[in-house]
Design a protein around this motif. Sequence first.
Motif, mmCIF file in Angstrom:
data_model
loop_
_atom_site.group_PDB
_atom_site.id
_atom_site.type_symbol
_atom_site.label_atom_id
_atom_site.label_comp_id
_atom_site.label_asym_id
_atom_site.label_seq_id
_atom_site.Cartn_x
_atom_site.Cartn_y
_atom_site.Cartn_z
ATOM 1 N N SER A 29 1.020 -1.116 0.002
ATOM 2 C CA SER A 29 -0.089 0.072 0.028
ATOM 3 C C SER A 29 0.961 1.311 -0.031
ATOM 4 N N GLY A 77 2.449 1.812 -3.238
ATOM 5 C CA GLY A 77 1.332 2.168 -4.375
ATOM 6 C C GLY A 77 1.304 4.002 -4.024
ATOM 7 N N MET A 78 1.322 4.184 -2.752
ATOM 8 C CA MET A 78 1.035 5.726 -2.584
ATOM 9 C C MET A 78 2.238 6.501 -2.857
ATOM 10 N N GLY A 96 2.063 6.601 -6.825
ATOM 11 C CA GLY A 96 0.717 7.009 -7.677
ATOM 12 C C GLY A 96 0.674 8.253 -8.325
ATOM 13 N N THR A 97 0.392 8.119 -9.364
ATOM 14 C CA THR A 97 0.468 9.332 -10.574
ATOM 15 C C THR A 97 -0.857 10.164 -10.764
ATOM 16 N N GLU A 98 -1.962 9.362 -10.391
ATOM 17 C CA GLU A 98 -3.395 10.063 -10.540
ATOM 18 C C GLU A 98 -3.976 10.196 -8.940
ATOM 19 N N TRP A 155 -6.866 9.191 -8.247
ATOM 20 C CA TRP A 155 -7.596 8.161 -7.829
ATOM 21 C C TRP A 155 -6.586 6.802 -7.384
ATOM 22 N N MET A 156 -5.388 6.972 -7.852
ATOM 23 C CA MET A 156 -4.453 6.010 -7.288
ATOM 24 C C MET A 156 -4.305 6.184 -6.020
ATOM 25 N N LEU A 157 -3.920 7.604 -5.624
ATOM 26 C CA LEU A 157 -3.717 7.986 -4.252
ATOM 27 C C LEU A 157 -5.021 7.618 -3.272
ATOM 28 N N ALA A 208 -4.712 3.681 -2.608
ATOM 29 C CA ALA A 208 -3.392 3.693 -1.763
ATOM 30 C C ALA A 208 -3.963 3.897 -0.159
ATOM 31 N N ARG A 253 6.309 12.033 -2.216
ATOM 32 C CA ARG A 253 6.707 10.631 -2.585
ATOM 33 C C ARG A 253 7.634 10.109 -1.554
#
Length: 398
Positions: free
Chosen positions: A93, A96-97, A100-102, A104-106, A109, A168
């Motif tokens: 997780s 993924g955070m 994440g580039t968008e 919604w991905m964040l 995550a 990040r």
Amino acid sequence: MKDMQLNSTGGISRAVIWLMAVISGLVVANIYYNQPLLGLIAKDLEVPESAVSRISVLTQLGYAAGLLLIVPLGDKLFRKKLILTDLILVFVSLVGMAFGTELWMLYIASLLIGITSVIPQLFIPIAAELSSDKEKSSNIGTVMSGLLLGILLSRFIGGIVGELWGWRAMFGIAAGIMVAVWFAVYKMLPEVHPNFTGTYGQLMKSVFNLAKTQPVLRLASFRGAMAFGSMCALFTTLVFHLENPPFNAGSSVVGSFGLAGAVGALAAARVGKLQQYLDLNRIIIYSLLVVLGSWLFSYFAGATYWGLIVGVILIDLGVQSSHIMNQTNYFMIKSNAVNRLNTVYMVSYFIGGSFGTWAASIAWGHAQWSGVCSVGAVMALAALAAHLVFSRKVQSEK
């Protein structure tokens, strides 16, 4: 390995207790790193502040879901295996955070970080079950201290790392820390056998039954939810407030307010001694009045550093004091389902935090800092009103 796990009297060793305290702080910190970084994330992804604040909401909702769905499994499964599996999911997780580039991905995550970062709530029962009667309260207190320091220092560390290397980097570092934690748990943590033989459905049914049949637990859960929501309203939007004039401050300054909060929260750790002089209900009243009073400083002196510092110290003092008294209150219930009592309370606690974060982000969009102060004060007032109206009735129904 047995010598590392147990001391000469058969109780759990201090090395393992301190290990659980440190790991509790490192894992729970994953939930709070994002708060001082929201402004940096908003600028990097070029999205509105109100949209990026949902990251905190989803993290807290995820934690509430993890408390409900994962923590009761500590009664049914071998706890060490459960913790090791969960740590792998925490690591994934956080990665993924970090990548994440968008937005919604964040969001996804953040939700998963919250769901999986519940390991401290699995450690506390281990400390209780494996400690001798003489050492039990001391060992639980040590683990709780690590948890508290993780919450408080994570905002400070997140702000510093974010300003130096970007937001990040903080999640990448946190992912690396979880790898080290996995190996420490594998090598040092003793195994704890399950104590519930029913199905998962029966286990979860017992959790809901406790919520339904225990009025003391319900009132404590509402007080905790409203108080924690009030605090989350402050910390989630403080970054936006300090980025504006007259402060024009960066994430490191925002994170440093976590250190100010530590003063109040660590003072609250001694609130239990007040029970020698005051009854529990009166201590709760005073604690919630402190939360309400903190918003007076945040509102009327909110354009000054000293006003905000006093507000942060008071809200941490009040919220943590009421939290300790709430737990004392429902642990007095005669039941061997201590983990499940704690599940009901902690799920409610973080649902309240999520609501406070969401409401404050809406209020910020409409009325800036004055709107946030209104949300925080109303939630504190709701907790106080519920206590004043229902506490005596609830105690008589015990």
